[in-house]
Design an enzyme around this catalytic site. Structure first.
Site, PDB file in Angstrom:
ATOM      1  N   GLU A 126       0.743  -1.155   0.011  1.00 44.83           N
ATOM      2  CA  GLU A 126       0.157  -0.086  -0.377  1.00 44.83           C
ATOM      3  C   GLU A 126       1.045   1.309  -0.492  1.00 44.83           C
ATOM      4  OE1 GLU A 126      -2.880  -0.366   2.936  1.00 44.83           O
ATOM      5  OE2 GLU A 126      -2.774  -2.640   3.140  1.00 44.83           O
ATOM      6  N   ARG A 167     -13.676  -9.306   1.790  1.00 42.02           N
ATOM      7  CA  ARG A 167     -12.019  -8.934   2.348  1.00 42.02           C
ATOM      8  C   ARG A 167     -12.089  -9.315   4.027  1.00 42.02           C
ATOM      9  NH1 ARG A 167      -8.486  -5.489  -1.488  1.00 42.02           N
ATOM     10  NH2 ARG A 167      -9.949  -4.775  -2.901  1.00 42.02           N
TER      11      ARG A 167
END
Length: 269
Positions: free
Chosen positions: A3, A259
């Site tokens: 990320e 998720r």
């Protein structure tokens, strides 16, 4: 998946070691990882110098002195390593760029890619991305305006790259924990004060992640003591069953839109 903090860590390390160095050789072991015929890709990249390395969302952009740019997205499982023939991971390398005696290995690019683009192509590729959360122009006012139009869960909103660029599964949970909000809460249900707390959590969490080298533990070079340091400072992500760092309640793992998500059932509301 890497990320914003992980890609920013890569950017810093690669800039220090490769910026200003010419690419002396190109090795393509998986054609699907690039966007051109290997011969054409190699011809345009070999001999070019990296003049700058910058990040946009979860992408890295290697600017070349011939006007082209290499756009990298590591996706799930992607990794980079700087080494040589004697010092490199025993993993399949999809692409290898040589800089004299140093090599940059691109590993795990089964879903990721390294594309060679013109300036116009690069602009088009990135134009739909949302604002950078660490940009000074990303203000509370802009955040309030944009989130007021959202109807999904906080998890879905925070990882939406068109809404905010660079946040993914890990840091969305960390941000929600910092703001004392459950990631499955609907954005439309938040009070103005709660939205403000959410905004105020974003920059400190991402900055902390960068300071500690992100959470992905694979080293970027031999002796790398920076990458993955945030893994030891995680507030809630991947801490199922461990005590909450704020109230001591055991952290729960749930699933939101396929998720995995982690939160405290007591101090997050």
């Amino acid at each position: 998946m890497p990320e914003l903090p992980e890609m920013e860590t890569f950017r810093t390390i690669l800039s220090n070691q490769l910026k200003g160095r010419p690419i002396t050789q190109v090795e393509i072991n998986r054609e699907k990882s690039i966007n051109l015929n290997p011969s054409l890709f190699t011809a345009r990249v070999r001999g070019a110098m990296i003049t700058d390395i910058r990040r946009r969302a979860k992408h890295l952009i290697f600017q070349l002195n011939n006007g082209y740019a290499l756009l990298l997205h590591l996706m799930l499982g992607g990794w980079m390593y700087i080494g040589n023939d004697e010092d490199n991971p025993e993993r399949t390398k999809q692409v290898v760029l040589s800089f004299g005696d140093r090599k940059l290995y691109f590993i795990g690019l089964r879903l990721g890619y390294l594309h060679l683009l013109t300036a116009a192509q690069l602009k088009e590729k990135l134009e739909e991305l949302g604002p950078e959360p660490l940009d000074p122009n990303f203000t509370e006012k802009i955040f309030l305006e944009h989130i007021s139009k959202k109807r999904g869960t906080l998890k879905a909103v925070l990882i939406d790259q068109k809404f905010i660029a660079g946040i993914g599964n890990c840091y969305s949970d960390e941000i929600c924990w910092q703001a004392r909000l459950q990631p499955e809460r609907k954005a439309s249900e938040l009070t103005k004060d709660q939205v403000r707390l959410l905004f105020q959590a974003i920059q400190p969490i991402l900055t902390r992640g960068i300071e500690h080298g992100g959470y992905m533990e694979n080293p970027t070079y031999k002796g790398d003591q920076k990458s993955g340091g945030y893994n030891h400072h995680l507030l809630v992500y991947d801490r199922e069953g461990q005590p909450c760092r704020r109230c001591g309640t055991r952290i729960q793992k749930t699933e939101i839109a396929s998720r995995k998500s982690f939160s405290c059932p007591d101090c997050q509301k």
